[in-house]
Scaffold this motif. Sequence first.
Motif: not given
Length: 627
Positions: A208-209, A257-263, A265-268
């Motif tokens: 996912p990264g 919110r579960p934002f984790l840039e660079g992943m 899954t965050t775009g999903w």
Amino acid sequence: MVGPKRHFLPLVLISLTAFFFYSYYHSSLPPSTSEFNPTFTVSNPIHTQNYKPSLTNFSFIVKVLAFNRLDSVSRCLQSLANADYLGDRVNLHVYIDHFTHQNGSSTTVDQKLNESRRILEFVDGFDWKFGDKLVHYRTTNVGLQAQWLEAWWPSSDNEFAFIVEDDLEISPLYYEFIKSLIVNFYYNASNYSPSIYGASLQRPRFVPGKHGNKLQLDDRTRLFLYQLVGTWGQILFPKPWKEFRLWYDKNKSKDIRPFLEGMVTTGWYKKMGERIWTPWFIKFIQSRGYFNIYTNFLHERALSVSHRDAGVNYGKTAGPDSQLLDDRSLDFNILEMHPLSSLKWFDFCFREVIPARVVTNMDELGLLLPSLNKQDSVFLVNLFEVSGSVARNLLCHFESLNIRNYILLGPESDSLFDLARRGHPVINGDQFIKSVGLYKLSSLGSRFEAIKSILAKAYVIRKCLENGYNLWVVDGNVLFLSADIFSESKDPNDDLFLAPSLELLYARSSTTAKKIWDNNLVSKVASMAEDMARKSSLSHGDLSFVHVIANILEQNGVKFRKLDETTYGMKIGSANVNKSSLGDKNKKLVYWSAEMGLESIQKWLEELNLWVVDQESSCTAVVCHKS
């Protein structure tokens, strides 16, 4: 070829009996406070605290999540019923989501009602002879997120759940395998780690990264640890799942919110929002530093196969993602479980992580060094008198700059052990100083705390130079602005230079530097530090490692170069430091006074966009660099 599955049963029963007595015996032993495994296994004391599982209370529940696919759910349930449950009682819970209420013709509504009734009739009539069968038919459409999150609340630390979406097909070998895995990695104290939240039976296929490594494993690897949750056949361990649910409730209630840039899954999540649940769990995993057990059975085989039927995730049926492993294709001993110490661990970028490297003496330091890259300089980072969130912020910058060659030196604490659990190499400063016989200085009282890092640094530098490692020594009150810290380190004549105000030192592993950094110098450091600590009046700046080293070198006529701190560093808290000043290519780092409080540090770093941890001191981004 391993024989038919009837041959597995005696082996499993023998294993369960042996591990039960092993677990019972070891659960009565107090955890070691100084144990260290030279192969860097997860044997740190933080991993055995409150470890009291009981195999006699073991229970297992299969949770099937269904919606409107009769053919899918019938295939799924039949595959589960074909498994060998070893005479155990296993309960089956089926959750059937309701169709959405939308404006439409009465014909469409009738079709959906009929479809739901057909599924209910099939599930009601399905014979489950291994335990209780429970059917939960929802009154409204709750979606995939609620189906997962509301499927289970563990009744004890010995209850395990196997979550299965309805388009999965499960191998008849799955329960024998997963029971053996749980016995080995949950009930066996020597193999237990609180970092493990469960196990996935699907074939690993996804990193996912963004810009991460390809998912590659050698043919000998059967089991490995990987941070990513697997939604196609996931076994969940009770304690981490409860912890996640409480974490989710807190964050969701506070509109975090579960934002984790660079992943990816965050775009999903930004696109699909609360229709999916995995970004929440992934953010939780990242904040806690948890891992999942995965299998690597070769030839695209797995114990759980998704047929990727048309539904929420697929517009049209894509077909099975893997080959189902069964008796006919089994060509190895599926119940062979290697020790946790021999398994590899991988993060979201599929970079290898080495957990629980905790150094308490010089010999262990010598064992740790080969795990670092000799071609790059090693950073020795002093975390004495550094808050946990500041230390985490520094490590997030290390990740961003791809600085992976470092050792953290700090006082014995849960925080330090937690960093080791997450894969950061650490030196337990208290135990390290005791091992070299300098605990006699504890009579200095509160000032002994101030000189521990001075003494430990001197010994670590000597050991690193002896083993051929170039070394940067820094305090935790700095942030680097570039991975190429100082070009001077590339000058072959620059064996040693210091920056007193920055509390920074560079030493090259050269013949000259090794002669300077001998046992005599280390003894002088200890003696001077003790003398200074006994003075009635002493400023914080005087009792510093670089200040002590500079005095000793000058007294012995050793030439070294001092760096001009104003040229290379920017001190936060001054009026001339702002975002525009970060564009000065000559500036290599920002730093601050050791006396500055956490709130002030965070405020200044936020203004400079250099505070990159969230409210839980977790990195706000995952930054992948290809190995």
